[in-house]
Design a protein around this motif. Structure first.
Motif, PDB file in Angstrom:
ATOM      1  N   THR A 188      16.931  14.949  -9.574  1.00  0.00           N
ATOM      2  CA  THR A 188      16.084  13.854  -9.099  1.00  0.00           C
ATOM      3  C   THR A 188      14.873  13.555  -9.967  1.00  0.00           C
ATOM      4  O   THR A 188      14.106  12.641  -9.642  1.00  0.00           O
ATOM      5  CB  THR A 188      15.597  14.132  -7.664  1.00  0.00           C
ATOM      6  OG1 THR A 188      14.828  15.339  -7.641  1.00  0.00           O
ATOM      7  CG2 THR A 188      16.778  14.251  -6.712  1.00  0.00           C
ATOM      8  N   GLY A 189      14.687  14.277 -11.081  1.00  0.00           N
ATOM      9  CA  GLY A 189      13.508  14.006 -11.892  1.00  0.00           C
ATOM     10  C   GLY A 189      12.248  14.076 -11.043  1.00  0.00           C
ATOM     11  O   GLY A 189      12.089  14.983 -10.217  1.00  0.00           O
ATOM     12  N   ASP A 190      11.363  13.096 -11.225  1.00  0.00           N
ATOM     13  CA  ASP A 190      10.136  13.054 -10.421  1.00  0.00           C
ATOM     14  C   ASP A 190      10.196  11.984  -9.333  1.00  0.00           C
ATOM     15  O   ASP A 190       9.163  11.536  -8.844  1.00  0.00           O
ATOM     16  CB  ASP A 190       8.919  12.807 -11.323  1.00  0.00           C
ATOM     17  CG  ASP A 190       8.489  14.067 -12.066  1.00  0.00           C
ATOM     18  OD1 ASP A 190       9.189  15.088 -11.950  1.00  0.00           O
ATOM     19  OD2 ASP A 190       7.467  14.019 -12.770  1.00  0.00           O
ATOM     20  N   THR A 191      11.409  11.588  -8.943  1.00  0.00           N
ATOM     21  CA  THR A 191      11.542  10.636  -7.837  1.00  0.00           C
ATOM     22  C   THR A 191      11.193  11.306  -6.516  1.00  0.00           C
ATOM     23  O   THR A 191      10.389  10.798  -5.736  1.00  0.00           O
ATOM     24  CB  THR A 191      12.970  10.073  -7.787  1.00  0.00           C
ATOM     25  OG1 THR A 191      13.208   9.306  -8.977  1.00  0.00           O
ATOM     26  CG2 THR A 191      13.147   9.160  -6.565  1.00  0.00           C
ATOM     27  N   ILE A 192      11.811  12.456  -6.251  1.00  0.00           N
ATOM     28  CA  ILE A 192      11.553  13.180  -5.007  1.00  0.00           C
ATOM     29  C   ILE A 192      11.645  14.682  -5.279  1.00  0.00           C
ATOM     30  O   ILE A 192      12.474  15.130  -6.070  1.00  0.00           O
ATOM     31  CB  ILE A 192      12.534  12.757  -3.891  1.00  0.00           C
ATOM     32  CG1 ILE A 192      12.127  13.388  -2.550  1.00  0.00           C
ATOM     33  CG2 ILE A 192      13.983  13.043  -4.259  1.00  0.00           C
ATOM     34  CD1 ILE A 192      12.869  12.795  -1.354  1.00  0.00           C
ATOM     35  N   PHE A 193      10.747  15.423  -4.632  1.00  0.00           N
ATOM     36  CA  PHE A 193      10.706  16.875  -4.743  1.00  0.00           C
ATOM     37  C   PHE A 193      11.117  17.478  -3.400  1.00  0.00           C
ATOM     38  O   PHE A 193      11.450  16.768  -2.455  1.00  0.00           O
ATOM     39  CB  PHE A 193       9.304  17.337  -5.129  1.00  0.00           C
ATOM     40  CG  PHE A 193       8.734  16.613  -6.318  1.00  0.00           C
ATOM     41  CD1 PHE A 193       9.348  16.713  -7.557  1.00  0.00           C
ATOM     42  CD2 PHE A 193       7.599  15.837  -6.207  1.00  0.00           C
ATOM     43  CE1 PHE A 193       8.836  16.045  -8.666  1.00  0.00           C
ATOM     44  CE2 PHE A 193       7.067  15.168  -7.307  1.00  0.00           C
ATOM     45  CZ  PHE A 193       7.691  15.276  -8.534  1.00  0.00           C
ATOM     46  N   SER A 194      11.038  18.784  -3.305  1.00  0.00           N
ATOM     47  CA  SER A 194      11.419  19.439  -2.055  1.00  0.00           C
ATOM     48  C   SER A 194      10.473  19.113  -0.914  1.00  0.00           C
ATOM     49  O   SER A 194      10.837  19.237   0.260  1.00  0.00           O
ATOM     50  CB  SER A 194      11.478  20.956  -2.249  1.00  0.00           C
ATOM     51  OG  SER A 194      10.195  21.471  -2.571  1.00  0.00           O
ATOM     52  N   ASP A 195       9.241  18.680  -1.247  1.00  0.00           N
ATOM     53  CA  ASP A 195       8.252  18.448  -0.192  1.00  0.00           C
ATOM     54  C   ASP A 195       7.388  17.208  -0.412  1.00  0.00           C
ATOM     55  O   ASP A 195       6.408  17.002   0.301  1.00  0.00           O
ATOM     56  CB  ASP A 195       7.342  19.669  -0.054  1.00  0.00           C
ATOM     57  CG  ASP A 195       6.600  20.002  -1.346  1.00  0.00           C
ATOM     58  OD1 ASP A 195       6.868  19.334  -2.380  1.00  0.00           O
ATOM     59  OD2 ASP A 195       5.766  20.923  -1.336  1.00  0.00           O
ATOM     60  N   ASP A 196       7.733  16.359  -1.402  1.00  0.00           N
ATOM     61  CA  ASP A 196       6.879  15.211  -1.687  1.00  0.00           C
ATOM     62  C   ASP A 196       7.620  14.240  -2.602  1.00  0.00           C
ATOM     63  O   ASP A 196       8.751  14.507  -3.028  1.00  0.00           O
ATOM     64  CB  ASP A 196       5.578  15.669  -2.358  1.00  0.00           C
ATOM     65  CG  ASP A 196       4.425  14.683  -2.158  1.00  0.00           C
ATOM     66  OD1 ASP A 196       4.657  13.589  -1.604  1.00  0.00           O
ATOM     67  OD2 ASP A 196       3.294  15.024  -2.556  1.00  0.00           O
ATOM     68  N   LEU A 197       6.940  13.123  -2.921  1.00  0.00           N
ATOM     69  CA  LEU A 197       7.465  12.137  -3.853  1.00  0.00           C
ATOM     70  C   LEU A 197       6.689  12.188  -5.158  1.00  0.00           C
ATOM     71  O   LEU A 197       5.582  12.723  -5.231  1.00  0.00           O
ATOM     72  CB  LEU A 197       7.339  10.732  -3.263  1.00  0.00           C
ATOM     73  CG  LEU A 197       8.004  10.477  -1.916  1.00  0.00           C
ATOM     74  CD1 LEU A 197       7.752   9.039  -1.483  1.00  0.00           C
ATOM     75  CD2 LEU A 197       9.499  10.762  -1.987  1.00  0.00           C
ATOM     76  N   GLY A 198       7.274  11.587  -6.201  1.00  0.00           N
ATOM     77  CA  GLY A 198       6.558  11.453  -7.458  1.00  0.00           C
ATOM     78  C   GLY A 198       5.375  10.516  -7.311  1.00  0.00           C
ATOM     79  O   GLY A 198       5.380   9.594  -6.491  1.00  0.00           O
ATOM     80  N   ARG A 199       4.342  10.748  -8.119  1.00  0.00           N
ATOM     81  CA  ARG A 199       3.140   9.924  -8.054  1.00  0.00           C
ATOM     82  C   ARG A 199       3.417   8.536  -8.628  1.00  0.00           C
ATOM     83  O   ARG A 199       4.334   8.338  -9.431  1.00  0.00           O
ATOM     84  CB  ARG A 199       1.989  10.601  -8.801  1.00  0.00           C
ATOM     85  CG  ARG A 199       2.265  10.874 -10.251  1.00  0.00           C
ATOM     86  CD  ARG A 199       1.230  11.808 -10.859  1.00  0.00           C
ATOM     87  NE  ARG A 199      -0.102  11.200 -10.915  1.00  0.00           N
ATOM     88  CZ  ARG A 199      -1.161  11.796 -11.470  1.00  0.00           C
ATOM     89  NH1 ARG A 199      -1.035  13.012 -12.005  1.00  0.00           N
ATOM     90  NH2 ARG A 199      -2.334  11.188 -11.498  1.00  0.00           N
ATOM     91  N   THR A 200       2.611   7.567  -8.219  1.00  0.00           N
ATOM     92  CA  THR A 200       2.806   6.182  -8.659  1.00  0.00           C
ATOM     93  C   THR A 200       1.557   5.600  -9.304  1.00  0.00           C
ATOM     94  O   THR A 200       1.498   4.396  -9.563  1.00  0.00           O
ATOM     95  CB  THR A 200       3.210   5.289  -7.470  1.00  0.00           C
ATOM     96  OG1 THR A 200       2.194   5.352  -6.455  1.00  0.00           O
ATOM     97  CG2 THR A 200       4.545   5.723  -6.880  1.00  0.00           C
ATOM     98  N   ASP A 201       0.575   6.439  -9.605  1.00  0.00           N
ATOM     99  CA  ASP A 201      -0.694   5.940 -10.139  1.00  0.00           C
ATOM    100  C   ASP A 201      -0.770   5.984 -11.661  1.00  0.00           C
ATOM    101  O   ASP A 201      -1.794   5.606 -12.236  1.00  0.00           O
ATOM    102  CB  ASP A 201      -1.860   6.736  -9.548  1.00  0.00           C
ATOM    103  CG  ASP A 201      -1.775   8.223  -9.856  1.00  0.00           C
ATOM    104  OD1 ASP A 201      -0.649   8.743  -9.938  1.00  0.00           O
ATOM    105  OD2 ASP A 201      -2.832   8.861 -10.001  1.00  0.00           O
ATOM    106  N   LEU A 202       0.293   6.405 -12.336  1.00  0.00           N
ATOM    107  CA  LEU A 202       0.311   6.404 -13.796  1.00  0.00           C
ATOM    108  C   LEU A 202       0.938   5.107 -14.308  1.00  0.00           C
ATOM    109  O   LEU A 202       1.486   4.320 -13.523  1.00  0.00           O
ATOM    110  CB  LEU A 202       1.103   7.609 -14.298  1.00  0.00           C
ATOM    111  CG  LEU A 202       0.575   8.972 -13.869  1.00  0.00           C
ATOM    112  CD1 LEU A 202       1.515  10.075 -14.333  1.00  0.00           C
ATOM    113  CD2 LEU A 202      -0.833   9.207 -14.389  1.00  0.00           C
TER     114      LEU A 202
END
Length: 212
Positions: A148-162
């Motif tokens: 899943t890369g940084d789309t979704i983790f075991s407990d959160d989503l990837g950041r969108t502020d970059l």
């Protein structure tokens, strides 16, 4: 299928080497650092690196891709909407966060639904924009495994502020695509631990439909 997880670099990103028992071909997903460790594993197991797949353009997932390409003469795969970010050190964050400027030109440009072949394995490309415009996940056909890369983790989503991030697009990705994955699906994320979608659904992850 054998999945070798390597946690590399100062941001503890996950690189994954995939291969099959008895077949000497491998792919690597998101080689963000640790070139010597990666090469040691490939050499020890007598594996030929057949491709480098980048789930998105951030330097902590890409920094040794060019070096591995040069050593093994294999192609780099990335989504077509990642081309600008991969080529621009400002966008991929390597100007401020890495000792070397990183600029990568993929050899094979991917689109949603494309298939990457590795021996008997087929990896289906799932375009999952939000963290970056051309972020992808990779489903290994006939298994429950998704990288899943940084789309979704075991407990959160990837950041969108970059640079290139979009909360609106990530919400659509999670609501329309990730939420459709079954509880039995096993995610291998770009950071952190592997988890089933059932385990992820128990966490307070934004936009994720709790139903399986």
């Amino acid at each position: 299928m054998i999945i070798k997880k390597m946690t590399v670099g100062i941001h503890e990103a996950n690189a994954y080497i995939i291969h099959e028992e008895g077949i000497n071909e491998a792919l690597i997903i998101d080689p963000g650092d640790g070139k010597k460790t990666i090469v040691k594993y490939l050499d020890k197991n007598k594996l030929q690196l057949k491709g480098i797949v980048l789930t998105h353009y951030h330097y902590d997932h890409t920094s040794v891709a060019n070096g591995l390409k040069k050593k093994y003469n294999c192609p780099i795969y990335a989504h077509k909407k990642e081309l600008e970010g991969l080529g621009d050190p400002e966008i991929n964050q390597s100007t401020t966060m890495h000792s070397n400027l990183i600029s990568i030109t993929p050899d094979i440009v991917l689109s949603d639904g494309d298939i990457i072949n590795l021996g008997n394995l087929k990896l289906s490309v799932i375009h999952t924009p939000g963290h970056t415009p051309g972020g992808i996940c990779l489903k290994v056909n006939d298994t429950n495994v998704i990288f899943t890369g940084d789309t979704i983790f075991s407990d959160d989503l990837g950041r969108t502020d970059l640079a290139g991030g979009s909360e609106i697009l990530l919400k659509k990705t999670i609501s329309n695509k990730v939420s459709q994955w079954t509880d039995e699906t096993i995610i291998y994320p770009g950071h952190g631990e592997t988890a089933t979608m059932q385990e992820v659904r128990k966490k307070d992850v934004p936009f994720l439909n709790k139903k399986k």
